[in-house]
Scaffold this active site. Sequence first.
Site, PDB file in Angstrom:
ATOM      1  N   CYS B  35     -25.690  64.030   8.526  1.00 43.05           N
ATOM      2  CA  CYS B  35     -25.741  62.574   8.640  1.00 43.05           C
ATOM      3  C   CYS B  35     -27.123  62.089   9.049  1.00 43.05           C
ATOM      4  O   CYS B  35     -27.455  60.934   8.847  1.00 43.05           O
ATOM      5  CB  CYS B  35     -24.753  62.076   9.688  1.00 43.05           C
ATOM      6  SG  CYS B  35     -23.056  62.305   9.211  1.00 43.05           S
ATOM      7  N   CYS B 104     -26.553  53.196  14.821  1.00 42.68           N
ATOM      8  CA  CYS B 104     -26.906  54.007  15.999  1.00 42.68           C
ATOM      9  C   CYS B 104     -26.077  53.568  17.210  1.00 42.68           C
ATOM     10  O   CYS B 104     -25.646  54.389  18.011  1.00 42.68           O
ATOM     11  CB  CYS B 104     -28.390  53.885  16.323  1.00 42.68           C
ATOM     12  SG  CYS B 104     -29.466  54.581  15.069  1.00 42.68           S
TER      13      CYS B 104
END
Lengths: 382, 292
Positions: B35, B104
Site C-alpha cells: 500500500c 493518512c
Amino acid sequence: MKYIYLDNNATTQVAPEVLEAMLPYLTEEYGNPSSMYALAGKSERAVARAREQVAELLGAEPDEIIFTSCGTESDNTAFYSALETQPGREHLITTRVEHAAVLNSARNYEQKGLPVTWLGVDEFGRLNLDEVEQALSADTALLSVMYANNETGTIFPVPQIAALAAERGVQMLTDAVQAVGKVPINLKELPVTYLAMSGHKLHAPKGVGVLYVRRGTRFCPFVKGGHQERGRRAGTENVPYIVGLGKACELAMNRFHEEDRVAGLRDRLEKGILELVPEAVVNGDVENRLPGTTNISFKHIEGEAILLLLDRVGIMASSGSACTSGSLEPSHVLRAMGVPYTYAHGSIRLSLSRYNTEDDVDYVLRELPPIIKRLRGISPFS
Amino acid sequence: MWQYTDTVHDHFLNPRNVGVIEDADAVGEVGSLACGDALKLYLKIDNGRIVDARFQTFGCASAIASSSALTELIKGKTVDEALKVTNKEIADYLGGLPKEKMHCSVMGQEALEAAIRNWKGEDVVVQEAGEIICKCFGVTDNTVRRAIWENGLKSLEDIIDYTKAGGACGQCHDKLQALLAETLARMQVKEVDPGGKPTGKAFEEIRPARPKLTNLKRMQLIMQVLENEIRPELQRSGGDVDLVDVDGNKVYVELHGQNQGDAARRQTLTGVIERTLREKVENNIHVFEVSQ
C-alpha cells in the site's frame, strides 16, 4: 546552508552563457520576426542561427527543426501528424515506460478506439527487440520509443529499433528529451522520423522545445494558425527562448567531453551509497545508462520522507514513490520493471549535471546514510 | 511539492512517541508495504485509560505526522474517549492535510480501532468486513461507505483521496461510482415522519448487511439510534431520554418528561426504546431505567 542540486532530469539551471545570449532579445531586440523592418530582421536572423545550432547538435538540417513550446508539445505533434498524414494506418506502438507526454498521447488514441501495442521491459528496464519487430505491421502509423528513460536513465537501442522501423516503412518518434546533450545523437545515421527534445533539460529555460521532422515526411501541424515555422507550428516565435536553446545546444556540443566526468561522479556516488547503506539496490540497466542518472531503492522506507529529510540538508532529488506523484501507486517505470513494492516505494533518483562537483558527492555520502537509518528506525518493517 | 503545514513538518521531523512498547496491552496494525504506508500502534492501558502510546510507521511525511498526532491525541484518554477520535480530528490536530493525503489520517483512526479490538480480545481484522471493492489496496465496500458518510465525500476523487480505493488500476471505478451514488442516495433519504420532521440516517443504518457487532459497534449504534430516532419520537410526546451506560447488551437510560405513570414508563422502555434498539441494533438488547 549548502545546496546540492541532483534533480537535473526534472529540470536544469540555466547556463550563464545562455542567459547572456537571451537577454538582448528580452530587452532591446524585441522585434517580431515576421515584421518588415531592421529590428524584425535581427530577430529572424537570431532564430535562424538558433535553428542551425540545434541542427548541428543533432546532426540534422536546419529545415528539419521545428521550435515548439516544450517536449510534450513535440511528442503530441508527432502522434497527431503521423496519424493525420497516413489515413490507412491506425496502429500505434510504444513502451510502458515512456514519459507521460507519450504515454497519455497513446492512451488518448487508444480510448478513441485505435489499436495500441504496449511494449514491456525486463527487470533492468530493457526492451526486447524481437517484440518490437513482431509488433511492427503495415498498419502501424507510429512507433514511439524514448531514447533514454527519465527515471532510471536506461538508454534504449534506438538505432537498432529505428532500423527495424525504417526497413518496414514505419514512422518512428524518439522522445530524446533526456538524452540530447548527454549522449551523442546523429540524425544522419539514425533513421527516426521524429525526435522530441526540450530546452530546460540542457540548461536552456523552460518553455521551449524542438520537434525534429525528417525531410520528405508529410506533416500536419498540431498548433494551427499563422505561417511561422514554415507553416508547421503556428504562433509568434518565442525568440529569446529559442536563442537560449540554440546557445545551450552549442554549449552541449562543445562540452560533450564533460559527460565522462559527470558519469565518474555518478559512479562514485552510487558506489558510495551502496557501500554505506545496507539493503539498497540500483534500478535500471547500469550498462546502458545516461551519464548523470542513478535510481536507488532503499528497502522498508518511503521516498517522500527521504526527499523531505534530504531537502532539510540542502540536497534536492526526486522519487518514484507513490506519495510524491499525487497518485497512489509507485512509479509506472519501476512497476513495469517488476521492482517489488518493498523497494519501489523507497526509490530515489539522483540526476547530476556538469555543474556538480566531487564536493557534492562527498556531501551526499555524508548526509544520506543517517537519513536512511533514521527512517528505518521509525519503520515497523525493519 | 505538497504544501504541508508547519505542524505536519514538525511532527514529521520530530515525531512524538516513536517506538515499541514491549509489554503493550494492545497492538494495532494497518496498511502494508504494498500500500505504501503502514502503521503499528502500541498502547499501554491502565484501568481503561491509555497511559502510553507508541508507533512505528512506514510511509510519507504525512503518514508519520498523522501517527505522531494520533498518539498525542489519545494519550491520557479513556478507551471510550479515544474511540471517538475521528480521522478529521487527527487532520485538524495537524492544522489540516492536503486532500490527497487524508488517507493518512484514516490510517491512524483504523490503527487505533484495531488496537482497541485487540485489547478487548476481539478479532483483529485489519479491514472492515464486507466485499473487497478495490483489489489493488484491499478496500471493502463498508470502508468506502463509512468514509463517504463520515467525511461527506462527493466524488470518485474524494474516495481515492480518503480511502485509496480506486487509486491504482482503476478497474473498480464503476463500482465505486455506483457505491457513491447508492450511499449518497441513502444519506439523502428524507423520510418524513408523521410530525413532518426529516430523520437523519446514521451510517450504521445505511450499511446493507449487518455483520456481528463488536462492543464498539454496538455502543456506537445504540447511541446513534437513540439520538436520531428514539429521542425525536419521545420528544414529540413531551418526553425525553438520556443514555446512561451500556454494558454488553444491557442499556441503561434515564427517562424525562411526562411519562409519569408506571404503565406509561414501561411502555416507553420496552415498547419504544427496547423495541427500536432490538430492531435497529441487535435483537437481544435489554433496556433498564436508572432513577435520578
